[in-house]
Scaffold this motif. Structure first.
Motif, PDB file in Angstrom:
ATOM      1  N   MET A 183       0.853  -1.193   0.000  1.00 51.40           N
ATOM      2  CA  MET A 183       0.000   0.000   0.000  1.00 51.40           C
ATOM      3  C   MET A 183       0.885   1.239   0.000  1.00 51.40           C
ATOM      4  O   MET A 183       1.635   1.471   0.958  1.00 51.40           O
ATOM      5  N   ARG A 184       0.849   2.007  -1.098  1.00 50.70           N
ATOM      6  CA  ARG A 184       1.638   3.244  -1.163  1.00 50.70           C
ATOM      7  C   ARG A 184       0.697   4.439  -1.081  1.00 50.70           C
ATOM      8  O   ARG A 184      -0.309   4.500  -1.783  1.00 50.70           O
ATOM      9  N   ILE A 185       1.071   5.386  -0.225  1.00 54.83           N
ATOM     10  CA  ILE A 185       0.275   6.597  -0.031  1.00 54.83           C
ATOM     11  C   ILE A 185       1.173   7.800  -0.280  1.00 54.83           C
ATOM     12  O   ILE A 185       2.295   7.870   0.255  1.00 54.83           O
ATOM     13  N   ILE A 186       0.689   8.738  -1.068  1.00 52.34           N
ATOM     14  CA  ILE A 186       1.382  10.007  -1.250  1.00 52.34           C
ATOM     15  C   ILE A 186       0.610  11.069  -0.470  1.00 52.34           C
ATOM     16  O   ILE A 186      -0.609  11.211  -0.636  1.00 52.34           O
ATOM     17  N   VAL A 187       1.318  11.803   0.367  1.00 50.09           N
ATOM     18  CA  VAL A 187       0.731  12.918   1.109  1.00 50.09           C
ATOM     19  C   VAL A 187       1.361  14.193   0.574  1.00 50.09           C
ATOM     20  O   VAL A 187       2.596  14.322   0.549  1.00 50.09           O
ATOM     21  N   ILE A 188       0.531  15.112   0.144  1.00 52.63           N
ATOM     22  CA  ILE A 188       1.023  16.366  -0.421  1.00 52.63           C
ATOM     23  C   ILE A 188       0.792  17.478   0.581  1.00 52.63           C
ATOM     24  O   ILE A 188      -0.351  17.815   0.913  1.00 52.63           O
ATOM     25  N   GLY A 189       1.885  18.051   1.090  1.00 57.33           N
ATOM     26  CA  GLY A 189       1.821  19.120   2.080  1.00 57.33           C
ATOM     27  C   GLY A 189       2.256  18.628   3.445  1.00 57.33           C
ATOM     28  O   GLY A 189       1.633  17.730   4.014  1.00 57.33           O
ATOM     29  N   ALA A 190       3.323  19.217   3.988  1.00 54.90           N
ATOM     30  CA  ALA A 190       3.866  18.785   5.279  1.00 54.90           C
ATOM     31  C   ALA A 190       3.549  19.781   6.379  1.00 54.90           C
ATOM     32  O   ALA A 190       4.387  20.101   7.216  1.00 54.90           O
ATOM     33  N   GLY A 191       2.309  20.283   6.373  1.00 50.77           N
ATOM     34  CA  GLY A 191       1.814  21.050   7.509  1.00 50.77           C
ATOM     35  C   GLY A 191       1.247  20.103   8.550  1.00 50.77           C
ATOM     36  O   GLY A 191       1.453  18.885   8.487  1.00 50.77           O
ATOM     37  N   PRO A 192       0.509  20.616   9.547  1.00 46.97           N
ATOM     38  CA  PRO A 192      -0.027  19.747  10.598  1.00 46.97           C
ATOM     39  C   PRO A 192      -0.905  18.612  10.072  1.00 46.97           C
ATOM     40  O   PRO A 192      -0.817  17.484  10.561  1.00 46.97           O
ATOM     41  N   ALA A 193      -1.758  18.887   9.067  1.00 48.53           N
ATOM     42  CA  ALA A 193      -2.616  17.826   8.527  1.00 48.53           C
ATOM     43  C   ALA A 193      -1.785  16.767   7.807  1.00 48.53           C
ATOM     44  O   ALA A 193      -1.943  15.561   8.034  1.00 48.53           O
ATOM     45  N   GLY A 194      -0.893  17.206   6.916  1.00 50.09           N
ATOM     46  CA  GLY A 194      -0.124  16.274   6.121  1.00 50.09           C
ATOM     47  C   GLY A 194       0.839  15.434   6.930  1.00 50.09           C
ATOM     48  O   GLY A 194       0.936  14.211   6.735  1.00 50.09           O
ATOM     49  N   SER A 195       1.561  16.062   7.837  1.00 46.66           N
ATOM     50  CA  SER A 195       2.512  15.296   8.649  1.00 46.66           C
ATOM     51  C   SER A 195       1.804  14.316   9.566  1.00 46.66           C
ATOM     52  O   SER A 195       2.285  13.197   9.792  1.00 46.66           O
ATOM     53  N   THR A 196       0.653  14.718  10.094  1.00 42.94           N
ATOM     54  CA  THR A 196      -0.120  13.797  10.938  1.00 42.94           C
ATOM     55  C   THR A 196      -0.617  12.619  10.115  1.00 42.94           C
ATOM     56  O   THR A 196      -0.565  11.466  10.556  1.00 42.94           O
ATOM     57  N   ALA A 197      -1.110  12.888   8.904  1.00 47.80           N
ATOM     58  CA  ALA A 197      -1.561  11.806   8.032  1.00 47.80           C
ATOM     59  C   ALA A 197      -0.409  10.863   7.691  1.00 47.80           C
ATOM     60  O   ALA A 197      -0.567   9.627   7.701  1.00 47.80           O
ATOM     61  N   ALA A 205       0.344   5.852  -6.695  1.00 49.02           N
ATOM     62  CA  ALA A 205       0.017   5.474  -5.327  1.00 49.02           C
ATOM     63  C   ALA A 205      -1.376   4.878  -5.286  1.00 49.02           C
ATOM     64  O   ALA A 205      -2.195   5.079  -6.190  1.00 49.02           O
ATOM     65  N   ASP A 206      -1.633   4.132  -4.226  1.00 49.96           N
ATOM     66  CA  ASP A 206      -2.969   3.587  -4.003  1.00 49.96           C
ATOM     67  C   ASP A 206      -3.915   4.644  -3.456  1.00 49.96           C
ATOM     68  O   ASP A 206      -5.136   4.551  -3.632  1.00 49.96           O
ATOM     69  N   ALA A 207      -3.354   5.653  -2.774  1.00 48.09           N
ATOM     70  CA  ALA A 207      -4.158   6.751  -2.233  1.00 48.09           C
ATOM     71  C   ALA A 207      -3.307   8.005  -2.199  1.00 48.09           C
ATOM     72  O   ALA A 207      -2.087   7.944  -2.004  1.00 48.09           O
ATOM     73  N   VAL A 208      -3.945   9.150  -2.407  1.00 40.97           N
ATOM     74  CA  VAL A 208      -3.272  10.454  -2.357  1.00 40.97           C
ATOM     75  C   VAL A 208      -4.034  11.329  -1.373  1.00 40.97           C
ATOM     76  O   VAL A 208      -5.248  11.509  -1.493  1.00 40.97           O
ATOM     77  N   ILE A 209      -3.324  11.873  -0.391  1.00 36.56           N
ATOM     78  CA  ILE A 209      -3.926  12.771   0.597  1.00 36.56           C
ATOM     79  C   ILE A 209      -3.474  14.189   0.278  1.00 36.56           C
ATOM     80  O   ILE A 209      -2.290  14.512   0.355  1.00 36.56           O
ATOM     81  N   GLY A 210      -4.422  15.029  -0.110  1.00 32.62           N
ATOM     82  CA  GLY A 210      -4.126  16.432  -0.398  1.00 32.62           C
ATOM     83  C   GLY A 210      -4.251  17.259   0.865  1.00 32.62           C
ATOM     84  O   GLY A 210      -5.352  17.542   1.327  1.00 32.62           O
ATOM     85  N   ALA A 211      -3.111  17.618   1.425  1.00 31.90           N
ATOM     86  CA  ALA A 211      -3.063  18.489   2.596  1.00 31.90           C
ATOM     87  C   ALA A 211      -2.260  19.722   2.220  1.00 31.90           C
ATOM     88  O   ALA A 211      -1.416  20.205   2.986  1.00 31.90           O
ATOM     89  N   ASP A 212      -2.533  20.225   1.023  1.00 30.66           N
ATOM     90  CA  ASP A 212      -1.710  21.267   0.413  1.00 30.66           C
ATOM     91  C   ASP A 212      -2.325  22.654   0.513  1.00 30.66           C
ATOM     92  O   ASP A 212      -2.129  23.499  -0.366  1.00 30.66           O
ATOM     93  N   GLY A 213      -3.053  22.904   1.595  1.00 27.01           N
ATOM     94  CA  GLY A 213      -3.439  24.264   1.929  1.00 27.01           C
ATOM     95  C   GLY A 213      -4.670  24.788   1.222  1.00 27.01           C
ATOM     96  O   GLY A 213      -5.320  24.086   0.441  1.00 27.01           O
TER      97      GLY A 213
END
Length: 378
Positions: free
Chosen positions: A1-15, A143-151
Motif C-alpha cells: 500500500m503506497r500513499i502520497i501525502v502532499i503538504g507537510a503542515g499539521p494535517a499532512g505530517s499527521t496523516a 500510489a494507491d491513495a493520495v492525501i491532499g493536505a496542500d493548503g
C-alpha cells in the motif's frame, strides 16, 4: 500500500505519520524548502481540555494533546474580545501559543521517524491518477491513495473538483517585539475600521513579543483593498491596542488565506482525499484550523492505509468533526450580517454574556437560532 501525502503542515505530517505507523509505504511531499517557514497563522492552539470540549466526538492525536514544551512559547488563560467602542468581554480559555516553525518540524520529524519518505522543495501536480513531481525531485509516481493536505489553494482540491463554499479570509500578521501586552490573554478586536468582515488579534508569545494581525474579507471592503494599511491603522490608531503596541518593532511579516467557509461538498473522489485547509477544516467562527487539521490528518492516514473503501473518509470526518464545523458555519452566516455594521456588533456585545460568546465561538448556538437572527437584522 503506497500513499502520497502532499503538504507537510499539521494535517499532512499527521496523516503521513499515522499511515506509516499502520504499515503503509508513505511519501510526504512539501513544496517549501524549509518546513514550517514562512509561518502563516497566529500559532494559538487551545489546551487539550479545551479541545475535548470543542471537538467532543473527535479522537485527538497524541501530538495535539501533548505538544512538546520546546514548541510552546507562552500559555494564556483568557480570551478577550473588544467591541468597536472599546468595551470588552472575556472568558476563560487555556491556550498554548506555539512556535509554528518548531511545531511543524516536530510533526514532520515524527512522520519521518515513523517511516515516511520526506521530499522537500518539490511541487506535486495531479496528472490523471498519478502525481508529477517538479523541483528537487522530478518524475511521476503512482500510489494507491493520495492525501491532499496542500493548503487553501490546494491543487489536489482543484483536480478533483472540490470548490470552497464561501469567501475565504485574507490575513496579514506581524511578529512584534517591545510590546506592552497582557501575557495571559489572547485578544480579538472587531470593527469596520480595524478588520472589515473579520477581526484583528494580539497573541502573546511570551515576554514582550506578540503576533499581531488582521483577517478580513474582500467583500466587506469598499474600494481598493490594502491589507497592509488596515493592519498599520490597527497597530497605530486603535484606542486600546495602539497603546499596547506603540513602542513595538516588527521583526517578521506573515500572510495567509483562511478557508473559513466550511467544507466543500466533495472531500474525497476516487483515491484522492482532502485534509486540513484544503478541505475547509477550519472553525468558521474563529479561523482556528490546526486542531481540526490534525484530527482530519489522522483520519485520512487511517482510512488511506486500510485496504477497502476510501468513501468512508467523508463519513468518518462528519462523525468526528461535522458537528462543530457545521455549527460554526451556520453561526458565521448569521453573524455576517452584523459584521457590516459596528452598531450590530455592539448589540451582540450588549446582549450576550461572555460564556455564551465562548459557546458561539465553539460552534454552539445555545439560544434559538430564530432569536439571534432577529436580533441581528435590527
Amino acid at each position: 500500500m503506497r500513499i502520497i501525502v502532499i503538504g507537510a503542515g499539521p494535517a499532512g505530517s499527521t496523516a503521513a505519520e499515522t499511515a506509516a505507523r499502520l504499515g503503509a509505504e508513505v511519501v510526504l511531499v512539501e513544496k517549501k524548502m524549509e518546513i514550517g517557514s514562512p509561518v502563516q497563522c497566529g500559532g494559538f492552539i487551545p489546551e487539550a481540555s479545551e479541545l475535548r470540549d470543542l471537538l467532543p466526538d473527535a479522537v485527538l492525536p497524541e501530538t495535539l494533546v501533548g505538544i512538546p514544551e520546546r514548541c510552546i512559547l507562552n500559555r494564556t488563560k483568557v480570551q478577550r474580545l473588544y467591541a468597536p467602542s472599546g468595551r470588552s468581554a472575556e472568558f476563560p480559555v487555556a491556550g498554548r501559543c506555539v512556535d509554528r516553525r518548531s511545531f511543524d518540524r516536530h510533526l514532520a520529524h515524527r512522520a519521518a521517524r515513523a517511516g515516511a519518505q520526506l521530499i522537500v522543495g518539490t511541487e506535486a501536480d495531479v496528472c490523471g491518477g498519478s502525481i508529477r513531481l517538479k523541483g528537487r525531485r522530478e518524475g511521476i509516481i503512482d500510489a494507491d491513495a493520495v492525501i491532499g493536505a496542500d493548503g487553501p489553494s490546494s491543487k489536489v482540491a482543484r483536480a478533483i473538483g472540490a470548490v470552497q463554499r464561501d469567501e475565504p479570509g485574507i490575513c496579514l500578521e506581524y511578529e512584534m517585539v517591545g510590546v506592552d501586552i497582557d501575557r495571559d490573554a489572547a485578544e480579538m478586536y472587531f470593527g469596520e475600521r480595524w478588520a472589515p468582515g473579520g477581526y484583528a488579534w494580539i497573541i502573546p508569545l511570551g515576554g514582550d513579543v506578540a503576533n499581531v494581525g488582521v483577517g478580513v474579507r474582500r467583500s466587506y471592503i469598499q474600494g481598493k483593498m490594502d491589507l497592509a494599511a488596515i493592519l498599520r491603522r490597527f497597530v497605530e490608531e486603535h484606542p486600546h491596542a495602539g497603546e499596547l503596541l506603540r513602542n513595538g518593532e516588527t521583526v517578521a511579516v506573515m500572510r495567509g488565506i483562511v478557508p473559513a467557509g466550511g467544507m466543500p461538498d466533495l472531500i474525497q473522489r476516487g483515491k484522492f482525499l482532502l485534509a486540513g485547509d484544503a478541505a475547509g477544516h477550519v472553525m468558521a467562527t474563529s479561523g482556528g484550523g490546526v486542531p481540526l487539521a490534525m484530527v482530519a490528518g489522522r483520519i485520512a492516514g487511517e482510512v488511506a492505509s486500510a485496504p477497502g473503501n476510501l468513501q468512508i473518509y467523508t463519513q468518518r470526518i462528519e462523525r468526528e468533526l461535522g458537528g462543530p464545523l457545521g455549527g460554526s458555519v451556520m453561526i458565521r452566516r448569521i453573524v455576517d450580517r452584523a459584521m457590516r455594521s459596528d452598531r450590530s456588533i455592539e448589540m451582540i456585545f450588549s446582549l450576550l454574556d461572555p460564556m455564551t460568546m465562548k459557546d458561539i465561538q465553539r460552534g454552539r448556538l445555545p439560544a434559538p437560532l430564530e432569536k439571534l437572527r432577529s436580533l441581528l437584522t435590527v
